[in-house]
Design a protein around this motif. Structure first.
Motif, PDB file in Angstrom:
ATOM      1  N   TRP A 139      -9.008  -2.622   3.770  1.00 53.72           N
ATOM      2  CA  TRP A 139      -8.983  -1.338   3.054  1.00 53.72           C
ATOM      3  C   TRP A 139     -10.305  -0.590   3.171  1.00 53.72           C
ATOM      4  O   TRP A 139     -10.338   0.635   3.094  1.00 53.72           O
ATOM      5  CB  TRP A 139      -8.570  -1.553   1.600  1.00 53.72           C
ATOM      6  CG  TRP A 139      -7.092  -1.769   1.549  1.00 53.72           C
ATOM      7  CD1 TRP A 139      -6.415  -2.936   1.450  1.00 53.72           C
ATOM      8  CD2 TRP A 139      -6.091  -0.748   1.703  1.00 53.72           C
ATOM      9  NE1 TRP A 139      -5.056  -2.727   1.521  1.00 53.72           N
ATOM     10  CE2 TRP A 139      -4.829  -1.383   1.674  1.00 53.72           C
ATOM     11  CE3 TRP A 139      -6.138   0.634   1.863  1.00 53.72           C
ATOM     12  CZ2 TRP A 139      -3.632  -0.693   1.787  1.00 53.72           C
ATOM     13  CZ3 TRP A 139      -4.943   1.326   1.988  1.00 53.72           C
ATOM     14  CH2 TRP A 139      -3.710   0.678   1.950  1.00 53.72           C
ATOM     15  N   ASN A 142      -9.686   1.262   6.202  1.00 54.54           N
ATOM     16  CA  ASN A 142      -8.834   2.400   5.869  1.00 54.54           C
ATOM     17  C   ASN A 142      -9.660   3.563   5.344  1.00 54.54           C
ATOM     18  O   ASN A 142      -9.474   4.719   5.751  1.00 54.54           O
ATOM     19  CB  ASN A 142      -7.798   1.986   4.813  1.00 54.54           C
ATOM     20  CG  ASN A 142      -6.510   1.495   5.410  1.00 54.54           C
ATOM     21  OD1 ASN A 142      -5.533   2.228   5.526  1.00 54.54           O
ATOM     22  ND2 ASN A 142      -6.499   0.230   5.802  1.00 54.54           N
ATOM     23  N   ASN A 143     -10.565   3.268   4.425  1.00 60.08           N
ATOM     24  CA  ASN A 143     -11.381   4.326   3.827  1.00 60.08           C
ATOM     25  C   ASN A 143     -12.323   4.943   4.857  1.00 60.08           C
ATOM     26  O   ASN A 143     -12.562   6.158   4.843  1.00 60.08           O
ATOM     27  CB  ASN A 143     -12.175   3.770   2.642  1.00 60.08           C
ATOM     28  CG  ASN A 143     -11.265   3.387   1.480  1.00 60.08           C
ATOM     29  OD1 ASN A 143     -10.091   3.761   1.444  1.00 60.08           O
ATOM     30  ND2 ASN A 143     -11.796   2.631   0.531  1.00 60.08           N
ATOM     31  N   PRO A 910      -1.371   4.579  -0.961  1.00 60.10           N
ATOM     32  CA  PRO A 910      -2.354   3.499  -0.839  1.00 60.10           C
ATOM     33  C   PRO A 910      -2.219   2.465  -1.950  1.00 60.10           C
ATOM     34  O   PRO A 910      -2.379   1.265  -1.697  1.00 60.10           O
ATOM     35  CB  PRO A 910      -3.702   4.231  -0.915  1.00 60.10           C
ATOM     36  CG  PRO A 910      -3.399   5.618  -0.459  1.00 60.10           C
ATOM     37  CD  PRO A 910      -2.019   5.907  -0.969  1.00 60.10           C
ATOM     38  N   GLN A 914      -1.535  -1.441  -1.261  1.00 63.71           N
ATOM     39  CA  GLN A 914      -2.450  -2.472  -1.737  1.00 63.71           C
ATOM     40  C   GLN A 914      -1.737  -3.478  -2.639  1.00 63.71           C
ATOM     41  O   GLN A 914      -1.997  -4.681  -2.572  1.00 63.71           O
ATOM     42  CB  GLN A 914      -3.624  -1.825  -2.475  1.00 63.71           C
ATOM     43  CG  GLN A 914      -4.547  -1.054  -1.551  1.00 63.71           C
ATOM     44  CD  GLN A 914      -5.602  -0.248  -2.287  1.00 63.71           C
ATOM     45  OE1 GLN A 914      -6.023  -0.618  -3.382  1.00 63.71           O
ATOM     46  NE2 GLN A 914      -6.022   0.857  -1.689  1.00 63.71           N
ATOM     47  N   THR A 919       0.796  -2.080   4.935  1.00 62.90           N
ATOM     48  CA  THR A 919       0.010  -0.941   5.384  1.00 62.90           C
ATOM     49  C   THR A 919       0.558   0.361   4.804  1.00 62.90           C
ATOM     50  O   THR A 919       1.709   0.438   4.372  1.00 62.90           O
ATOM     51  CB  THR A 919       0.038  -0.835   6.915  1.00 62.90           C
ATOM     52  OG1 THR A 919       1.373  -0.513   7.333  1.00 62.90           O
ATOM     53  CG2 THR A 919      -0.378  -2.149   7.557  1.00 62.90           C
TER      54      THR A 919
END
Length: 955
Positions: A139, A142-143, A910, A914, A919
């Motif tokens: 993650w 991702n960010n 998201p 999570q 995903t």
């Protein structure tokens, strides 16, 4: 572009095009992995950096790392090289954004050494920081990718640390939907690890294998390097000697130029005279005749590894810093070192040649000296430890302490593989007698987190000599878990029981905690091994639950009493008291074993599904908050069983698949039989027994199913599967074996299993009516004593069906009325369908249609397609009108329904991803399917569309 780079890019157009395609895919959020594989010197690094340069020109953020054999035991060494610079340079507010949400789980990896959370990593039997770190890093990427496309370039991946490779394996199947490309180089056969092989074989990975240079390319490189035309025979000789390897070819041409070899056809013999061995050692030849200081410095640099400072190398080479600096310039001129601030070899082959030229004993001594020099210069403890690992053991207590500190730091960063490597070297040093026990215990603890079988031996050796109560309790819990994970639950119970006898007289609270631990492991053990734990539990039955230890052991007592009780009401009182208004769960961190999981099974047996839901919601929130993959999987599959008992088939299937995916993809075998049993049961109810059989076969479990509680769930599910596929005899054999095991476990109540009623129906189908009636009547008698509505309804239905006749109608009607008062909606639908069928056969068609319509409606709400089909067939036979389902929620797959529910509750994509450990792309895809199937345009309509299904689940 330098001449050397141009040389190594000759004939690499296809590979560069494939890498460019990977970047294009990443821009379009179809991330993937590309491995450039080739022997040393074939130019794979140049190809990688050319792709990186192209990515930078295209607007990618480029993160680079180079693995090193000296850093193979660094905790997430490659990952830290890739991501530490960006984490370090951003402002504090931006850093908070990067670590937002689940990404925060990775924050500790980037803390300075020693700043990771305090406390011993051995404080719990199986810390799961390794799982949460993978989740957090994913993650974090991702960010980072939200800011724009990102490329991760890793050179020499074959030397990567284990944790970084495991992260790449975790990342690879999750790249689709991310603007991220992973580009890496590797050598074939270079101590290939299982993790690297898995990454190379992944469907998301493309492997590019560089080929040696052709004769034409060799001739081109000869002309570029020598500055003149060369005869074809000369070029062919160069290619033959070097095998078309660009690095070796460059070295050969340099030697040829220095020796004044001509380039005509007659010179081919001279080129062959230089020979492959001389080419491979060209770097050493270049040192001949140079100042001794240059040789000393380059050897020191080879021992220290890339990135060493001039001062560090000078100390190891016994040179002044001025001499070392001058020598570094000389070595750069010889193309042995790169011209850089730190000392870095021009190519890994160069370092390997220098390093191999140092004798093994001299190397070991040099590494020992290097460790002392690095310690004096204030280098990181990881760098110092890397030198100690290569030095000869010396029984040095200071080395042991440093290795242990580095190992603790690795564990705190979620890197058990690194910790194991450091601790095994510490044990080999060896530690002084007073430190051997602690080192042994820390090693066993790290091996347990890694799943290494050696954990049992090391923990057992430690437990044998520990006498301090708190340390012994912690150690034996870890040993018991290691034994259970490896299938030795009998030994686990024995180990904990032995420790209780030593601990309880001096620390009652610890003794109680261990008694509960023994009871949990006993659920996986044989009846013989289970007896001492069960006997001990009975001695604690009158505790008032005033301490955490008392509440924990009372939970185990309550579970045992619930299973053995003949009154559902009495069992429910025990179970709810053990929960202590939520304190029990709040005081205990969920792990792979524990009374909480047993407690949920007890709640299933009493129809206390609302209580179970509340417990599971609390447990799941806690498990997700710390991204504990094992706990999330275990709680999810227990929630699935509660949902199935309610009749929410699709939701139960979603939980089964989620739990199984988490357990299998993260290598957690202990809970797989339980989750697989749930999936089989849901697929049977969904009318897909063939799919259930495929799942069972692909699992590798069976034909022998272990006689444990979770194994028994799988045995019962397999018995139902046999029957659903028309194999009544095999199904009956499994049911009877299940019943035999169940009796050995001392479980008297019928709802923990419905095997007698199910067996009675199977026996009746095989033609033995009298035996079927006896078994059904026995089950009904037990169910009446137990008193839970769902168990009584199931038994009434089975009795009615095996007795038959007109009296069966009244009994089926009674079953329906009883089940209507229970949470078991699917069983209610089953009883109504059977009642309607019996009424139809008695020619009471109007009454039959009423019962069948209600049964069909309930079955549809439960998504029980097997029962829906049967009810619809019976309704038509009774003269009713039954249209095919119009779609709606019933069209959704289990996973789509789970995502839709979370979206309807207001969670963002998201947040859903999570929570479900999937995903964002998966969530987006599922929601797209949901909107299309439900014919709605967005989230605003989801609440209304799902309301019907929520009612079917008892909401």
């Amino acid at each position: 572009m330098t001449t050397e780079t141009a040389a190594t890019l000759l004939e690499r157009e296809l590979e560069l095009r494939e890498l460019a395609d990977a970047l294009t895919d990443a821009e379009e959020r179809r991330g993937r992995v590309v491995l450039v594989e080739a022997p040393a010197g074939l130019g794979k690094t140049s190809v990688l950096w050319a792709a990186s340069a192209a990515a930078a020109e295209a607007g990618f953020a480029c993160r680079r790392a180079r693995a090193s054999d000296l850093e193979r035991d660094f905790a997430y060494g490659c990952v830290r090289q890739l991501l530490e610079p960006v984490v370090a340079k951003v402002s504090a507010p931006e850093r908070e954004r990067l670590f937002e949400g689940a990404a925060g789980l990775s924050r500790g990896l980037f803390a300075p050494s020693g700043d990771t959370p305090s406390g011993s990593p051995s404080a719990t039997p199986a810390a799961d920081s390794a799982f949460s770190m993978l989740h957090g890093l994913y993650w974090l990427l991702n960010n980072l990718a939200d800011e724009g496309p990102l490329v991760l370039c890793v050179d020499d991946l074959h030397w990567s640390d284990t944790e970084s490779l495991r992260f790449l394996n975790y990342l690879a199947p999750r790249l689709d939907g991310l603007p991220v490309a992973v580009l890496a180089t590797t050598r074939p056969g270079e101590e290939d690890s299982e993790d690297l092989a898995r990454l190379a074989a992944a469907p998301e990975t493309t492997v590019l294998r560089l080929r040696p240079l052709s004769a034409e390319a060799t001739a081109t490189l000869c002309r570029q390097s020598l500055g003149s035309e060369v005869a074809p025979e000369f070029a062919e000789a160069c290619r033959e000697v070097t095998g078309g390897n660009p690095f070796f070819l460059e070295a050969l041409l340099r030697e040829a130029a220095e020796q004044g070899v001509s380039t005509d056809s007659r010179a081919a013999v001279g080129v062959r005279g230089i020979g492959p061995a001389a080419v491979a050692q060209a770097v050493l030849l270049r040192l001949a005749g140079r100042p001794a200081a240059a040789t000393a410095l380059v050897r020191a640099a080879a021992v220290l590894g890339n990135g060493a400072s001039v001062a560090e190398a000078a100390g190891l080479a016994d040179l002044s810093e001025q001499e070392a600096a001058r020598s570094a310039d000389v070595l750069a001129g010889l193309a042995i070192l790169k011209p850089a601030e730190g000392l870095e070899f021009a190519h890994p082959i160069v370092r390997e040649a220098v390093y191999s030229d140092i004798g093994s004993r001299e190397r070991a001594e040099a590494h020992g000296r290097a460790a002392r020099i690095l310690a004096g210069s204030g280098a990181s403890e990881e760098r110092i430890a890397a030198q100690i690992v290569e030095a000869e053991p010396a029984a040095d207590p200071e080395r042991v302490e440093l290795l242990r500190r580095v190992a603790v730091d690795a564990l705190m960063r979620g890197a058990p593989a690194a910790a194991v490597a450091w601790l095994r070297r510490a044990l080999a040093e060896p530690p002084p007698p007073e430190g051997e026990l602690e080192t042994l215990l820390e090693l066993g603890s790290a091996e347990l987190r890694l799943g290494a079988p050696e954990a049992v031996d090391h923990l057992a050796a430690a437990v044998e000599v520990i006498r301090e109560p708190a340390l012994l309790a912690m150690s034996v819990r870890q040993l018991a878990l290691a034994l259970s994970v490896t299938g030795s639950s009998d030994r686990a119970v024995e180990a904990v029981e032995s420790a209780i006898d030593l601990i309880e007289p001096v620390d009652r609270e610890l003794g109680l905690l261990l008694a509960a631990e023994a009871a949990s492991h006993a659920q996986q053990a044989s009846p013989e091994a289970r007896a001492p734990a069960a006997s001990r539990l009975e001695r604690y039955g009158n505790l008032d639950g005033s301490t955490p230890g008392e509440r924990l052991v009372l939970a185990s007592v309550a579970f045992e009493r619930a299973r053995a009780s003949e009154s559902a009401g009495e069992a429910a009182r025990h179970l709810e008291a053990a929960l202590a208004d939520g304190r029990l769960l709040g005081e205990q961190q969920l792990d792979l074993v524990g009374p909480f999981y047993d407690l949920v099974l007890g709640l299933l047996a009493t129809d206390a599904l609302d209580v179970a839901d509340a417990c599971l919601d609390q447990a799941l929130a806690e498990a997700r908050a710390r991204a504990s993959i094992p706990a999330v999987a275990y709680v999810t599959d227990r929630r699935g069983w509660v949902l199935l008992r309610r009749g929410a088939v699709a939701q139960a299937e979603a939980d089964a698949r989620t739990a199984l995916e988490l357990l299998t993809s993260h290598g957690i075998p202990l809970g797989i039989p339980f989750a697989l049993a749930l999936l089989i049961e849901t697929l049977i109810e969904s009318g897909e027994p063939e799919a259930a059989e495929r799942e069972l076969r692909s699992s590798g479990l069976g034909p022998e199913i272990p006689p444990t509680i979770t194994g028994n769930f799988l045995l019962e599910a397999r018995s139902r599967l046999h029957v659903a596929l028309g194999r009544e005899r095999e199904g009956l054999e499994d049911m009877l074996e299940f019943g035999r095991r169940h009796e050995l476990w001392g479980a008297a109540n019928p709802l923990a299993s419905r095997w007698r009623s199910r067996a009675a129906l199977a026996i009746a189908a095989m033609g033995d009516a009298e035996r079927a009636r006896r078994m059904a009547d026995e089950d009904l008698e037990r169910a009446r004593r137990w008193g839970a509505a769902s168990g009584l309804g199931v038994a009434l239905r089975a009795t009615a069906l095996v007795h038959g006749g007109l009296a069966s109608i009244d009994r089926l009607r009674e079953a329906g009325e009883v089940l209507e008062r229970s949470p078991a909606r699917l069983e209610h639908a089953r009883a109504l369908t059977d009642l309607g069928a019996a009424l139809r056969r008695a020619n009471r068609r109007t009454e039959a249609r009423t019962a069948l319509e209600e049964g069909l409606h309930l079955a549809e709400r439960c998504n029980a397609r097997a029962l829906v089909d049967r009810a619809r067939t019976e309704l038509r036979a009774a003269g009713g009108r039954s249209s095919e389902p119009e779609g709606g929620v019933q069209q959704l797959t289990a996973s789509e329904q789970r995502v839709a529910e979370l979206a309807a509750q207001g969670h963002s994509n998201p947040e859903i991803a999570q929570a479900l450990f999937v995903t964002r792309k998966t969530v987006e895809t599922h929601l797209g399917h949901v909107y299309r199937k439900l014919d709605i345009r967005g989230r605003g309509k989801l609440v209304h569309a799902l309301a019907e299904q929520t009612r079917a689940a008892g909401g």
